[in-house]
Motif scaffolding. Structure first.
Motif, PDB file in Angstrom:
ATOM      1  N   LYS A 140      19.619 -11.258 -49.186  1.00 45.67           N
ATOM      2  CA  LYS A 140      18.152 -11.269 -49.086  1.00 45.67           C
ATOM      3  C   LYS A 140      17.620 -12.366 -50.002  1.00 45.67           C
ATOM      4  O   LYS A 140      17.951 -12.416 -51.191  1.00 45.67           O
TER       5      LYS A 140
ATOM      6  N   ASN B 257      15.125 -14.528 -52.299  1.00 45.17           N
ATOM      7  CA  ASN B 257      13.983 -14.362 -53.194  1.00 45.17           C
ATOM      8  C   ASN B 257      13.843 -15.630 -54.042  1.00 45.17           C
ATOM      9  O   ASN B 257      14.702 -15.904 -54.875  1.00 45.17           O
TER      10      ASN B 257
ATOM     11  N   ASP C  37      10.378 -11.316 -52.279  1.00 51.30           N
ATOM     12  CA  ASP C  37      11.158 -10.431 -51.404  1.00 51.30           C
ATOM     13  C   ASP C  37      10.620  -9.005 -51.362  1.00 51.30           C
ATOM     14  O   ASP C  37      11.285  -8.104 -50.859  1.00 51.30           O
ATOM     15  N   ASN C  38       9.402  -8.803 -51.889  1.00 55.18           N
ATOM     16  CA  ASN C  38       8.802  -7.471 -51.814  1.00 55.18           C
ATOM     17  C   ASN C  38       7.284  -7.593 -51.763  1.00 55.18           C
ATOM     18  O   ASN C  38       6.704  -8.548 -52.284  1.00 55.18           O
TER      19      ASN C  38
ATOM     20  N   GLU D 252       4.823  -5.902 -53.140  1.00 53.84           N
ATOM     21  CA  GLU D 252       4.032  -5.786 -54.365  1.00 53.84           C
ATOM     22  C   GLU D 252       3.866  -7.135 -55.051  1.00 53.84           C
ATOM     23  O   GLU D 252       2.771  -7.487 -55.509  1.00 53.84           O
TER      24      GLU D 252
ATOM     25  N   GLY E  99      11.322  -8.720 -44.960  1.00 51.47           N
ATOM     26  CA  GLY E  99      11.908  -9.792 -45.743  1.00 51.47           C
ATOM     27  C   GLY E  99      12.703 -10.805 -44.939  1.00 51.47           C
ATOM     28  O   GLY E  99      12.941 -10.665 -43.744  1.00 51.47           O
TER      29      GLY E  99
END
Length: 488
Positions: free
Chosen positions: A83, A85, A102-103, A105, A213
């Protein structure tokens, strides 16, 4: 009863269909015109550098999981995922960029720094996008586009207004900062149309982006091709390369054979994952379901000018995926869709797989490719390619504050003429037919020929549309229609 099935092409949709059809006990052979498999997802290697020639974004991991699950397998049985980021960066000027993490938030925090109140609006927007994703990707796209009734469910009835509005208008109602607007409009470009021409319902692409993602197969997207190839071989599929189809033989309105390199090969079923329009030119005119006028009237996704480059040093101030939106986003869209021409100031995309995959380049070096979206059918020659390379490499150096052109070991370009030559792509399109309102589901070219029995189609010009996850789904849908016909 076991049938012989000939599949034209070896891209994602063809490989997927081959797996399903072999699983049902059929004798399946894939015929690929090029020397290697993968179609647009081929791999290119030179001097120790490795490049994916086509798709480079691994989105919607759940679709890949669902595909392998149909064979009691998992993606991890065939390849490893990382993943990313940041997932990507969007550059607007000199060392001026926004990172998409990658999130959600962290993405919301980045939005809030730029536009007060946008974090809360983004959460609501993504919640709606997730609701659409659950309806579309878990249900609607797995329908074969045979009837408009496929789209009528209790869930879609509640979202009717989202088929009438458009993605761009929805985003601009909630966000005022032009940078944030462009970031939110970006994902629907994978569908091949302007955000202002894409129905609101397709905002599910934003959930695919921010919610699920951006992933990367450990040594590139070709890992996925290799994985599905391995599965196909395990299921008994035969794959033949350097096998260009010259003609489809029709007798009594039934497809009975193909001509390959002058040899007639009889078969019970023919499934084409090659370019739909090209495949129909392999038929006599009276057997073609769609006229040249029809294809001319369709809205096609862009073509592309790509450069595959080996650098003899590491590139700084850059992420694996990078979008350069330092010029007019809307004007470039006009130059593709409204008044087709080479754009004066193109947006472009840069990909440096060796940032994630150390095998993609020799030690201390970097593999990179650059992509400029272009109108399909546009003029293409070496002079124009070089002119546009100079445009983007100059901007890249300015924006990332480094010199790289003198560090190029080799450079290979690929553009409209190559899409025609290598893939028989209509007008040299790179991504198929756009998913506009009037080119969605049952309004796309059919998976099953309307004029010839035992002839079927799969891929980006038919249902459900452009992109790698839709290609896997298209292969499944075509295989299901074939299986249904064999049972009847």
């Amino acid at each position: 009863m076991r049938k012989t099935i000939a599949i034209i092409g070896s891209g994602f949709s063809s490989l997927a269909a081959a797996c399903y059809l072999a699983q049902q006990g059929n004798d399946v052979t894939i015929y690929e015109k090029n020397a290697t498999i993968g179609g647009r997802a081929r791999q290119f290697q030179k001097e120790g550098f490795t490049f994916d020639m086509g798709p480079s974004w691994y989105w919607m991991p759940d679709v890949f999981e669902r595909f392998f699950q149909d064979f009691s397998k998992k993606p991890s049985d065939y390849y490893e995922l990382v993943k990313l980021n940041p997932a990507y960066r969007v550059y607007f000027g000199i060392n001026d960029f926004i990172s998409i993490y990658d999130n959600l938030e962290d993405i919301k925090a980045s939005f809030e720094e730029i536009e007060k109140g946008s974090a809360q609006e983004l959460q609501k927007f993504i919640d709606k996008a997730k609701s659409n994703y659950d309806i579309a990707i878990k249900d609607l796209v797995y329908r074969p586009g045979v009837s408009p009734l496929e789209l009528i469910t209790k869930e879609t009835a509640l979202k009717l207004n989202q088929f009438l509005g458009n993605v761009s208008a929805d985003i601009r109602k909630k966000f005022k900062n032009e940078r944030l607007v462009q970031i939110l409009e970006f994902p629907v470009l994978f569908l091949g149309a302007k955000p202002s021409k894409t129905p609101s319902f397709y905002n599910f692409m934003n959930y695919a982006d921010f919610g699920l993602g951006t992933w990367h197969p450990k040594t590139g997207m070709f890992d996925v091709i290799r994985g599905i190839e391995k599965l196909a071989l395990e299921l008994g599929v035969t794959i033949k390369t350097n096998s260009s189809i010259e003609k489809i033989i029709v007798e009594n309105k039934t497809a009975t054979a193909i001509i390959i390199n002058g040899e007639k090969i009889e078969t019970d079923i023919i499934l084409s994952g090659a370019d739909y329009q090209h495949t129909e030119t392999l038929l006599e005119k009276e057997h073609r379901a769609y006229s040249e006028k029809y294809w001319e009237s369709r809205i096609f996704a862009p073509s592309s000018l790509l450069f595959f480059i080996g650098f003899n040093k590491k590139i700084e101030n850059i992420s694996h995926h990078a979008l350069f939106f330092d010029t007019d986003f809307n004007q470039h869209a006009v130059d593709i869709y409204d008044h087709p021409k080479w754009p004066d100031s193109p947006l472009f995309y840069a990909n440096f797989p060796s940032k994630t995959d150390l095998t993609a380049a020799p030690d201390g070096m970097e593999s990179g490719f650059f992509l400029i979206p272009l109108a399909p059918g546009i003029e293409d020659n070496e002079k124009l390619r070089e002119e546009y390379f100079e445009k983007i490499i100059t901007r890249f150096e300015q924006i990332t504050q480094q010199q790289i052109r003198n560090n190029i070991i080799f450079k290979m370009s690929f553009c409209k003429n190559d899409f025609v030559a290598d893939y028989n792509a209509y007008k040299g399109n790179a991504y198929g037919m756009a998913n506009t309102l009037l080119q969605t589901a049952f309004l796309r070219p059919k998976l099953k020929s309307k004029k010839v029995r035992n002839l079927y189609f799969t891929g980006q010009l038919t249902v459900p549309g452009p992109g790698v996850p839709p290609a896997l789904i298209s292969g499944k849908l075509a295989a299901e229609l074939i299986q249904k016909s064999l049972r009847s």
